[in-house]
Write an enzyme that holds these catalytic residues in place. Structure first.
Site, PDB file in Angstrom:
ATOM      1  N   THR A   1       4.345   2.358   5.435  1.00  0.00           N
ATOM      2  CA  THR A   1       2.937   1.933   5.488  1.00  0.00           C
ATOM      3  C   THR A   1       2.218   2.807   6.495  1.00  0.00           C
ATOM      4  O   THR A   1       2.792   3.135   7.544  1.00  0.00           O
ATOM      5  CB  THR A   1       2.806   0.443   5.887  1.00  0.00           C
ATOM      6  OG1 THR A   1       1.427   0.176   6.199  1.00  0.00           O
ATOM      7  CG2 THR A   1       3.635   0.071   7.092  1.00  0.00           C
TER       8      THR A   1
ATOM      9  N   GLY B   1       0.836  -1.212   0.000  1.00  0.00           N
ATOM     10  CA  GLY B   1       0.000   0.000   0.000  1.00  0.00           C
ATOM     11  C   GLY B   1       0.859   1.245   0.000  1.00  0.00           C
ATOM     12  O   GLY B   1       1.894   1.281   0.656  1.00  0.00           O
TER      13      GLY B   1
ATOM     14  N   ARG C   1       0.689  -4.898  -5.799  1.00  0.00           N
ATOM     15  CA  ARG C   1       0.738  -6.169  -5.070  1.00  0.00           C
ATOM     16  C   ARG C   1       1.075  -7.197  -6.151  1.00  0.00           C
ATOM     17  O   ARG C   1       0.475  -7.215  -7.222  1.00  0.00           O
ATOM     18  CB  ARG C   1      -0.621  -6.478  -4.441  1.00  0.00           C
ATOM     19  CG  ARG C   1      -1.170  -5.254  -3.681  1.00  0.00           C
ATOM     20  CD  ARG C   1      -1.467  -5.527  -2.255  1.00  0.00           C
ATOM     21  NE  ARG C   1      -2.077  -4.349  -1.637  1.00  0.00           N
ATOM     22  CZ  ARG C   1      -1.742  -3.855  -0.459  1.00  0.00           C
ATOM     23  NH1 ARG C   1      -0.773  -4.397   0.250  1.00  0.00           N
ATOM     24  NH2 ARG C   1      -2.357  -2.816   0.042  1.00  0.00           N
TER      25      ARG C   1
ATOM     26  N   ASP D   1       2.180  -1.082  11.647  1.00  0.00           N
ATOM     27  CA  ASP D   1       1.999  -2.457  12.141  1.00  0.00           C
ATOM     28  C   ASP D   1       3.300  -3.255  12.172  1.00  0.00           C
ATOM     29  O   ASP D   1       3.274  -4.473  12.310  1.00  0.00           O
ATOM     30  CB  ASP D   1       0.961  -3.196  11.278  1.00  0.00           C
ATOM     31  CG  ASP D   1       1.342  -3.236   9.812  1.00  0.00           C
ATOM     32  OD1 ASP D   1       2.306  -2.546   9.412  1.00  0.00           O
ATOM     33  OD2 ASP D   1       0.667  -3.954   9.053  1.00  0.00           O
TER      34      ASP D   1
ATOM     35  N   ARG E   1      -5.618  -2.261   8.875  1.00  0.00           N
ATOM     36  CA  ARG E   1      -5.669  -3.723   8.742  1.00  0.00           C
ATOM     37  C   ARG E   1      -5.849  -4.389  10.115  1.00  0.00           C
ATOM     38  O   ARG E   1      -6.776  -4.082  10.811  1.00  0.00           O
ATOM     39  CB  ARG E   1      -4.426  -4.236   8.010  1.00  0.00           C
ATOM     40  CG  ARG E   1      -4.230  -3.530   6.656  1.00  0.00           C
ATOM     41  CD  ARG E   1      -4.099  -4.472   5.537  1.00  0.00           C
ATOM     42  NE  ARG E   1      -2.745  -4.962   5.432  1.00  0.00           N
ATOM     43  CZ  ARG E   1      -2.302  -5.645   4.396  1.00  0.00           C
ATOM     44  NH1 ARG E   1      -3.082  -5.901   3.380  1.00  0.00           N
ATOM     45  NH2 ARG E   1      -1.055  -6.088   4.365  1.00  0.00           N
TER      46      ARG E   1
ATOM     47  N   ASP F   1      -0.110   1.901   8.327  1.00  0.00           N
ATOM     48  CA  ASP F   1      -0.701   1.077   9.390  1.00  0.00           C
ATOM     49  C   ASP F   1       0.070   1.071  10.713  1.00  0.00           C
ATOM     50  O   ASP F   1      -0.479   0.713  11.742  1.00  0.00           O
ATOM     51  CB  ASP F   1      -0.835  -0.382   8.913  1.00  0.00           C
ATOM     52  CG  ASP F   1      -1.753  -0.500   7.708  1.00  0.00           C
ATOM     53  OD1 ASP F   1      -2.561   0.428   7.494  1.00  0.00           O
ATOM     54  OD2 ASP F   1      -1.664  -1.507   6.974  1.00  0.00           O
TER      55      ASP F   1
ATOM     56  N   ASP G   1       4.937  -4.920   5.869  1.00  0.00           N
ATOM     57  CA  ASP G   1       5.263  -6.263   6.311  1.00  0.00           C
ATOM     58  C   ASP G   1       5.474  -7.253   5.144  1.00  0.00           C
ATOM     59  O   ASP G   1       6.487  -7.969   5.078  1.00  0.00           O
ATOM     60  CB  ASP G   1       4.051  -6.675   7.172  1.00  0.00           C
ATOM     61  CG  ASP G   1       4.208  -8.018   7.783  1.00  0.00           C
ATOM     62  OD1 ASP G   1       5.266  -8.251   8.353  1.00  0.00           O
ATOM     63  OD2 ASP G   1       3.253  -8.825   7.692  1.00  0.00           O
TER      64      ASP G   1
HETATM   65  P1  ATP Z   1       0.813  -2.603   3.482  1.00  0.00           P
HETATM   66  O1  ATP Z   1       1.125  -2.872   4.930  1.00  0.00           O
HETATM   67  O2  ATP Z   1       0.723  -1.164   3.202  1.00  0.00           O
HETATM   68  O3  ATP Z   1      -0.312  -3.389   2.939  1.00  0.00           O
HETATM   69  P2  ATP Z   1       2.701  -4.553   2.529  1.00  0.00           P
HETATM   70  O4  ATP Z   1       4.099  -4.409   2.078  1.00  0.00           O
HETATM   71  O5  ATP Z   1       2.470  -5.341   3.788  1.00  0.00           O
HETATM   72  O6  ATP Z   1       2.105  -3.091   2.647  1.00  0.00           O
HETATM   73  P3  ATP Z   1       1.594  -6.696   0.908  1.00  0.00           P
HETATM   74  O7  ATP Z   1       0.563  -6.643  -0.160  1.00  0.00           O
HETATM   75  O8  ATP Z   1       1.373  -7.585   2.061  1.00  0.00           O
HETATM   76  O9  ATP Z   1       1.804  -5.170   1.362  1.00  0.00           O
HETATM   77  O10 ATP Z   1       3.005  -7.114   0.249  1.00  0.00           O
HETATM   78  C1  ATP Z   1       3.504  -6.430  -0.881  1.00  0.00           C
HETATM   79  C2  ATP Z   1       4.131  -7.394  -1.817  1.00  0.00           C
HETATM   80  O11 ATP Z   1       5.263  -8.041  -1.198  1.00  0.00           O
HETATM   81  C3  ATP Z   1       3.248  -8.557  -2.261  1.00  0.00           C
HETATM   82  O12 ATP Z   1       2.356  -8.183  -3.278  1.00  0.00           O
HETATM   83  C4  ATP Z   1       4.293  -9.552  -2.749  1.00  0.00           C
HETATM   84  O13 ATP Z   1       4.723  -9.207  -4.047  1.00  0.00           O
HETATM   85  C5  ATP Z   1       5.465  -9.336  -1.775  1.00  0.00           C
HETATM   86  N1  ATP Z   1       5.421 -10.375  -0.724  1.00  0.00           N
HETATM   87  C6  ATP Z   1       4.556 -10.461   0.316  1.00  0.00           C
HETATM   88  N2  ATP Z   1       4.794 -11.561   1.061  1.00  0.00           N
HETATM   89  C7  ATP Z   1       5.842 -12.201   0.480  1.00  0.00           C
HETATM   90  C8  ATP Z   1       6.566 -13.406   0.768  1.00  0.00           C
HETATM   91  N3  ATP Z   1       6.271 -14.178   1.809  1.00  0.00           N
HETATM   92  N4  ATP Z   1       7.584 -13.740  -0.068  1.00  0.00           N
HETATM   93  C9  ATP Z   1       7.897 -12.978  -1.135  1.00  0.00           C
HETATM   94  N5  ATP Z   1       7.243 -11.833  -1.456  1.00  0.00           N
HETATM   95  C10 ATP Z   1       6.234 -11.430  -0.667  1.00  0.00           C
END
Ligand code: ATP
Length: 320
Positions: free
Chosen positions: A126, A11, A72, A130, A172, A128, A103
């Site tokens: 982020t 995000g 994503r 979190d 979230r 959040d 995360d």
């Molecule tokens: P936000 O907290 O704002 O949602 P985020 O980084 O947690 O941000 P996610 O959609 O959970 O958002 O993760 C972003 C991208 O990171 C995913 O679309 C994926 O491409 C990659 N990703 C997430 N988990 C994994 C994993 N276990 N291994 C490899 N890549 C990952």
């Protein structure tokens, strides 16, 4: 390290642009070559990147969103996707990677470090808040300030009509946005995923405040509990006061970053590049007790976020 790349992922959050600027300018300061990868891990897999110059990051410090865009990317969860990401880096001779995200994005960065030996640095971006290892993430402060602006306006109209306002905020599974927005706006009640709520207690608090001369109530509900509409229906079913629901939604993700987020962005970006320049990877940067620090990415990803019960109690004591 002579050539690095950066991406924003997950995000978007206010301050990501200011952080891109800090990464690029620090890299150029040290005479490093720097590439901006567009659309997060998807752009890394598809080799969608631009060479960043001094002026590539002009006029963005004050802008919300991310100039590099974000996505994503499901391919990054597969071995094939990960290998293609590594192949892009190899082909371009990129020696280190900065990942700005939450995360999930850090899990991607950890995979690249741990399984493929790519030196990566994670920057917490982020709204959040979190991530357990850092006191604050980039964008959180701006998102809460956006909520304060909106809740102030809601308070005006709720008081005029003697209503109860249920305000749904993001976060979230984490209640920090609700907690900070609630305390700083003078909300009477916050409802967060970390604590079970008791509807009888909520109604008691509302009735007590009205008996004490209050003409409106604000209930801030974290999206991780339920929707604002759903919660408002529950409250309405057990009170005679009129209840209105507002979902602030994606407004929280946009807007010009606050001073705090710009300062974090500058320091996080600068620290990340200095680590790579010294040949250090597999780290994340964060802030604790107002000090910028770095730590092992695997350790950081495995930490479990603790809810601030003391702040929650503070709200209970001062808002009624
Ligand atoms: P936000 O907290 O704002 O949602 P985020 O980084 O947690 O941000 P996610 O959609 O959970 O958002 O993760 C972003 C991208 O990171 C995913 O679309 C994926 O491409 C990659 N990703 C997430 N988990 C994994 C994993 N276990 N291994 C490899 N890549 C990952």
């Amino acid at each position: 390290m002579k050539r690095i790349a950066l991406l924003t992922s997950g995000g978007d959050a206010p301050g990501m642009n200011a952080c891109i600027r800090a990464v690029v300018r620090t890299a150029l300061y040290y005479g490093m070559d720097v590439y901006g990868i567009e659309r997060g891990y998807q752009g890394l897999i598809d080799d969608q990147m631009v060479h960043m110059e001094m002026r590539s990051v002009s006029d963005i410090v004050q802008r919300g969103g991310t100039k590099l865009r974000t996505a994503r990317c499901l391919d990054m969860l597969t071995k094939d996707g990960q290998k293609r990401a590594v192949a892009t880096l190899d082909k371009r001779g990129i020696e280190g990677l900065v990942v700005i995200g939450g995360d999930g994005s850090f899990r991607g960065a950890k995979t690249l470090s741990e399984n493929y030996g790519i030196p990566t640095i994670g920057i917490p971006g982020t709204i959040d808040n979190d991530l357990a290892y850092t006191d604050y993430t980039l964008g959180f402060d701006t998102a809460v300030n956006t909520n304060l602006d909106i809740i102030n306006k809601l308070r005006d109209t709720m008081t005029s009509h003697e209503r109860i306002s249920v305000v749904e905020v993001m976060g979230r599974h984490c209640g920090d946005i609700a907690l900070y927005s609630g305390i700083a706006s003078g909300a009477e009640i916050i409802v967060v995923p970390e604590i079970d709520y008791d509807m009888e207690d909520i109604v008691m608090r509302i009735n007590r405040s009205r008996a004490n001369g209050k003409h409106s109530n604000i209930i801030v509900v974290a999206e991780g509990v339920c929707t604002g509409d759903e919660f408002a229906r529950k409250v309405q079913s057990i009170t005679t006061y009129s209840v209105r629901a507002t979902c602030i939604g994606h407004i929280q993700r946009g807007g010009s970053p606050s001073m705090s987020d710009r300062m974090l962005a500058a320091q996080f970006g600068n620290k990340a590049v200095r680590l790579l320049r010294d040949g250090i990877g597999n780290r994340v940067v964060g802030i604790h007790k107002n000090e910028i620090f770095d730590m092992d990415i695997i350790e950081a990803v495995n930490m479990k976020k603790k809810f601030n019960y003391e702040l929650y109690e503070t709200l209970q004591m001062i808002s009624y």
